[in-house]
Write an enzyme that holds these catalytic residues in place. Sequence first.
Site, PDB file in Angstrom:
ATOM      1  N   LYS A  86       0.844  -1.186   0.000  1.00 13.86           N
ATOM      2  CA  LYS A  86       0.000   0.000   0.000  1.00 13.86           C
ATOM      3  C   LYS A  86       0.889   1.249   0.000  1.00 13.86           C
ATOM      4  O   LYS A  86       1.931   1.262   0.666  1.00 13.86           O
ATOM      5  CB  LYS A  86      -0.864  -0.041   1.267  1.00 13.86           C
ATOM      6  CG  LYS A  86      -1.949   0.996   1.403  1.00 13.86           C
ATOM      7  CD  LYS A  86      -2.777   0.693   2.655  1.00 13.86           C
ATOM      8  CE  LYS A  86      -3.941   1.646   2.832  1.00 13.86           C
ATOM      9  NZ  LYS A  86      -4.789   1.250   3.993  1.00 13.86           N
ATOM     10  N   SER A 162      -9.468   0.752   3.170  1.00  9.05           N
ATOM     11  CA  SER A 162      -8.713   1.673   2.348  1.00  9.05           C
ATOM     12  C   SER A 162      -7.575   1.000   1.578  1.00  9.05           C
ATOM     13  O   SER A 162      -6.945   1.611   0.725  1.00  9.05           O
ATOM     14  CB  SER A 162      -8.124   2.783   3.221  1.00  9.05           C
ATOM     15  OG  SER A 162      -7.210   2.257   4.167  1.00  9.05           O
ATOM     16  N   SER A 186      -9.526  -1.883   7.229  1.00  5.57           N
ATOM     17  CA  SER A 186      -9.001  -1.666   5.877  1.00  5.57           C
ATOM     18  C   SER A 186      -8.180  -2.806   5.299  1.00  5.57           C
ATOM     19  O   SER A 186      -7.770  -2.738   4.141  1.00  5.57           O
ATOM     20  CB  SER A 186      -8.176  -0.370   5.845  1.00  5.57           C
ATOM     21  OG  SER A 186      -9.009   0.742   6.031  1.00  5.57           O
TER      22      SER A 186
END
Length: 475
Positions: A86, A162, A186
């Site tokens: 990420k 996310s 997330s």
Amino acid sequence: MSASDLLRQDASAMADAVRGNVVSAVALVQASLDRIEATDRRVNAFTAVLRERALRRAAQVDASLASANGPRTRELPLLGVPFAVKNLFDIAGLTTLAGSKIEREHTPPRDDAALVRRLESAGAVLVGALNMDEYAYGFTTENTHVGPCHNPHDLTRIAGGSSGGSGAAVAAGQVPLTLGSDTNGSIRVPSSLCGVFGLKPTFGRLPRTGSFPFVSSLDHLGPFARSARDLALAYDAMQGPEGRGPHDPGCAQRAVEPVGAALALGTQGLRIGVLGGYFRQHAQPEALTAVDAVAQALGASRTVELPMVEAGRAAAFLITNSEGAALHLPDLRRRAQDFEPLSRDRFLAGALLPAAWVARAQRVRRLYAEQVARVFEQYDVLLAAATPSAATPIGAEFFEINGHRLPVRPNMGLLTQPISCIGLPVCAVPVWGAHPDLPIGVQVIAAPWREDLVLRVAAALESAGLVHAPVAALA
């Protein structure tokens, strides 16, 4: 087996193939890069691809295998395995965006994040950075700065957030292993919607050094993978206290407690309950069907009510708003127009919260954690849906849960947020068949520091054929 064929397998199979000289690390990484190039215009999982770095690192792995140090190199659990992170993880020489426009102006870090270094020390090869909600504040990865991440199993639908890019990259067969963050769900939300395995470890278990924070008292880091065994390999490789230099003050500095060997123990003797009440009231029928299938496979028939769960979620909301806003307050004052509108508005709301409310939320959180700890005196593992529904269409603002019309962005984490705020370890496992076309995940939850239990259950369900993470049928 060719490198492109191997890319559809899990990381364990890839490492075994490199270790056995079936395929070179360079060929395997090149296959990953080719897959990204062929599919990512549609998926939009990656924000940066590190082609030169990845091929250079893969060549080093191959050279080590051929050298006198080969026997030691062969022991590395993730030998030659491509992975991605990420884009809130620091990558040396690449600006850490955290999904934002504002961070583009900042100087790139000189060092990789702690967990990136640990995975590469286990033999893995970093190939890129992944799409996410701005500053990790969201559950859909519909990022207006770089575009939405698409669910590989249905490109018209969200990947979750996310850490949407982290879930989508594994589901798309671009890489077998990724890292994400989980503040309120997330990791588990994208795992559920993209049909992959995800592990949110106990709060403080893995160091966050070199990652962009969202809510310091709630942030966790963890892996996504195509199998429970891969989660265990990555998790074991990332464990351990930090040495000298910068470190995460929230890290528990616990000694390594390997979980890999525990996967073969099965579920016999485990006391498993199914969360009811709140966790069934806020789920669509397909989510309940997935939970019931897992419960039946495990012989779990007792329903459990978590005390104070709604108060716990409310406390998490207030803490998230307040801490997140405090971090970004200078930019909110100077350049609010450069935030995504929804992120900006929620941060601004958090900045206006009375301090007394936040203090009370922290007290509620502590009391809630104490109440839940008593539940784990009677149960080893608890089950609940990971998301209220399967993936919703990109752009959808609302969905219906139990007769109530709710906004998607804050409520896709309805079932994960009450678990995050008290730091429990959770493995999200992907169930197929509950929804006609899409996967939906189930949370396997345990008491703090019992990652071994959630991974044991995940491995048993995988062995039984109930949960699996197929590569999406992209060209």
